[in-house]
Design an enzyme around this catalytic site. Structure first.
Site, PDB file in Angstrom:
ATOM      1  N   SER A 241       3.714   2.114 -18.640  1.00 19.55           N
ATOM      2  CA  SER A 241       2.643   2.401 -17.701  1.00 19.55           C
ATOM      3  C   SER A 241       1.414   2.920 -18.448  1.00 19.55           C
ATOM      4  O   SER A 241       0.910   2.236 -19.337  1.00 19.55           O
ATOM      5  CB  SER A 241       3.153   3.392 -16.647  1.00 19.55           C
ATOM      6  OG  SER A 241       2.345   3.380 -15.499  1.00 19.55           O
ATOM      7  N   ASP A 467       4.911  -6.124 -10.162  1.00 19.63           N
ATOM      8  CA  ASP A 467       4.784  -4.691 -10.451  1.00 19.63           C
ATOM      9  C   ASP A 467       3.613  -4.140  -9.639  1.00 19.63           C
ATOM     10  O   ASP A 467       2.476  -4.573  -9.817  1.00 19.63           O
ATOM     11  CB  ASP A 467       4.539  -4.491 -11.953  1.00 19.63           C
ATOM     12  CG  ASP A 467       4.538  -3.032 -12.373  1.00 19.63           C
ATOM     13  OD1 ASP A 467       4.156  -2.164 -11.573  1.00 19.63           O
ATOM     14  OD2 ASP A 467       4.907  -2.761 -13.530  1.00 19.63           O
ATOM     15  N   HIS A 495       8.326  -1.404 -11.083  1.00 17.83           N
ATOM     16  CA  HIS A 495       7.424  -0.953 -12.141  1.00 17.83           C
ATOM     17  C   HIS A 495       8.136  -0.927 -13.484  1.00 17.83           C
ATOM     18  O   HIS A 495       9.160  -0.255 -13.631  1.00 17.83           O
ATOM     19  CB  HIS A 495       6.907   0.435 -11.771  1.00 17.83           C
ATOM     20  CG  HIS A 495       5.867   0.972 -12.701  1.00 17.83           C
ATOM     21  ND1 HIS A 495       4.920   0.182 -13.310  1.00 17.83           N
ATOM     22  CD2 HIS A 495       5.631   2.240 -13.142  1.00 17.83           C
ATOM     23  CE1 HIS A 495       4.138   0.933 -14.065  1.00 17.83           C
ATOM     24  NE2 HIS A 495       4.552   2.183 -13.990  1.00 17.83           N
TER      25      HIS A 495
END
Length: 529
Positions: A241, A467, A495
């Site tokens: 991320s 995602d 994710h």
């Protein structure tokens, strides 16, 4: 008031929380009696511990910084097979002989020391996610990778046990997080602006010295100090991320130091904040539609069997919580803001979808406890106390990294129609969440730009097609702009991809980390295979 800039840059660690709503990361603190010392800003570089054995390579390190790379680090056992330490870094890299900060670090030595490759630095995202808690969680890397690498968790500057940003008390944070995410009317608009300004003012009050120096470029420079201290000539890194942004900036700053970098759930550094937020809001709405479609096939779905009607019912119910919140726990009611946060949690991993169905069933019956518990997991709130400073750190980093965040409430309102059209459910929440940066006491230090990392070794970028937090297009963008970027795709939901249900992805990442072999161009793995 959503606590961070949309849901952007959120960590991949949501999958680590279990369905019984116990926050696994909250139980992964340093063992009692062996905690890393609380970080502080020291007055001069005299706080450095002297000189350790020379790192593998100091080529290119400015003379004024070499003492940081050569500092003595005293590791101590802190339970669970981990060692803990504190590493010094300059508060301001332009003034390396000035104030000094501490970075909290943990290390789990490779289990196969005879075949050890080096140190693997870990970052779970955020910004604001604790790398220490992440490293100490189970299932972060495969057993094969843990055998060959020392696993290194660290809290970046501004975060957790390192020199940390602090802004609000627990009660103040409760108020901040409960402001309506889509204010209507003069009173709610004033409340939105007042809370955004109060948040920024309190950060300035409690963390004024640190705030100008928590941006990602400084965090990347800290990683190079850690690399040197650990004795590695090249950086080995797994970032998820926001951690992909940190890794990409590192590669751009230190291309010759790149060893093997895995950037999973990627962010495209060339996009403006508005582009990032709008794309992400759209992706969250798409994920919500996919959830409702799946719910419609399940027995007893609280949203019914018609997808569009189910989305309309959910939106109407959530909007109604603004004026009529429902019971949540013994002291709080579930309003619109926390209900939307709880729903967003389930978008990070489809394993949460059964929990969301159950929470909505209870919520429609007037019981908001399950959905509130899900929001608390997202916010890291346990027993009335926020277990980390992730919300504060998230704003502190993003407001410094992105000069194009909101500059006024009027600017947010001007963009609302675009957000409402692209993302009818989450759009307004994401748009309004940028407002604290309009009052931020520190000027942003960077601008959106393509990150090329010319001359770096091959870098593996991993993207998941559906995602919601880091849309797949961002992974495509990052892989394309990196001079040595290579894209690995997982066709699936949720994710990030590594260790999330695809043997194909896991194998490709492990082979890259262990042998430096990039998967074939165009490789697409299926979730569940």
């Amino acid at each position: 008031m959503q606590q961070r800039l949309g849901f952007t840059r959120r960590t991949g660690r949501m999958a680590l929380a279990i369905a019984t709503f116990v926050v696994t990361l909250a139980s992964c603190s340093i063992a009692s009696g062996h905690s890393v010392p609380a970080a502080s800003v020291h007055t001069s570089s005299a706080a450095l511990d002297g000189t350790a054995s020379a790192p593998a390579d100091l080529t290119g390190v400015p003379d004024q910084l070499k003492s940081y790379y050569k500092q003595i680090v005293n590791w101590s056992d802190c339970g669970g097979g981990f060692q803990c330490a504190s590493v010094k870094a300059p508060l301001d890299y332009d003034k390396p002989n000035g104030a000094v900060i501490s970075l909290a670090v943990v290390r789990k030595p490779a289990t196969d020391q005879a075949n050890r490759i080096g140190s693997l630095l870990l970052n779970p995202g955020g910004p604001g996610g604790s790398g220490i808690e992440y490293a100490r969680s189970s299932g972060v890397v495969s057993a094969a990778v843990a055998a060959r690498f020392d696993l290194i968790g660290f809290d970046p500057r501004g975060v957790g046990q390192s020199a940390a940003v602090h802004c609000l008390s627990d009660s103040q944070m409760d108020t901040f997080l409960n402001v309506p995410p889509d204010p209507v009317g003069g009173a709610e608009l004033a409340q939105e602006a007042d809370q955004a300004k109060f948040f920024a003012d309190q950060c300035a009050k409690h963390s004024a010295t640190l705030l100008p120096h928590v941006g990602t470029v400084d965090a990347a420079r800290d990683m190079d100090v850690l690399r040197g201290v650990l004795g590695d000539s090249k950086l080995y890194y797994l970032g998820k991320s926001y951690g992909t942004y940190l890794g990409a900036i590192y590669a751009d700053e230190f291309p010759q130091r790149v060893g093997r970098l895995v950037l999973d759930g990627a962010i495209d550094p060339s996009l403006t904040s508005d582009q990032l937020n709008l794309t992400q809001a759209t992706a969250f709405d798409a994920a919500l539609r996919h959830f409702v479609q799946d719910c419609a096939t399940q027995s007893g779905c609280p949203l019914g069997t018609d997808v569009n009607a189910g989305l309309t019912r959910l939106k109407t119910w959530v909007d109604g919580l603004d004026a009529n919140p429902i019971p949540g726990d013994s002291t709080r009611r579930l309003g619109e803001a926390l209900a939307m946060t709880g729903i967003a949690v389930a978008m990070y991993d489809q394993s949460w979808w059964p929990d969301l169905r159950a929470a909505l069933t209870k919520g429609f019956a007037g019981d908001g406890s399950a959905l509130l518990a899900m929001a608390d997991i997202y916010n890291n709130r346990v027993g009335g106390h926020y277990q980390s400073n992730e919300t504060e750190a998230n704003f502190a980093v993003n407001c410094v990294d992105h000069p194009d965040e909101a500059t006024s409430a009027a600017q947010v309102q001007q963009a609302l129609p675009t957000y409402q059209k692209a993302a009818p459910f989450f759009g307004e929440m994401v748009d309004w969440s940028t407002l604290p940066c309009a009052y931020w006491p520190v000027t942003a230090g960077t601008t959106p730009h393509k990150v090329q990392a010319v001359g770096a070794a091959p870098i593996l970028v991993v993207g998941t097609t559906r995602d919601p937090a880091t849309p797949y297009a961002w992974a495509q963008g990052l892989a394309t702009q990196l001079d040595s970027g290579h894209l690995l795709t997982m066709n699936g939901d949720g994710h990030t991809a590594y260790l999330r249900g695809s043997t194909c992805i896991n194998s490709a990442v492990d082979v890259y980390l262990l042998r430096g072999v990039i998967p074939s161009a165009g490789t697409v793995c299926q979730q569940g295979q």
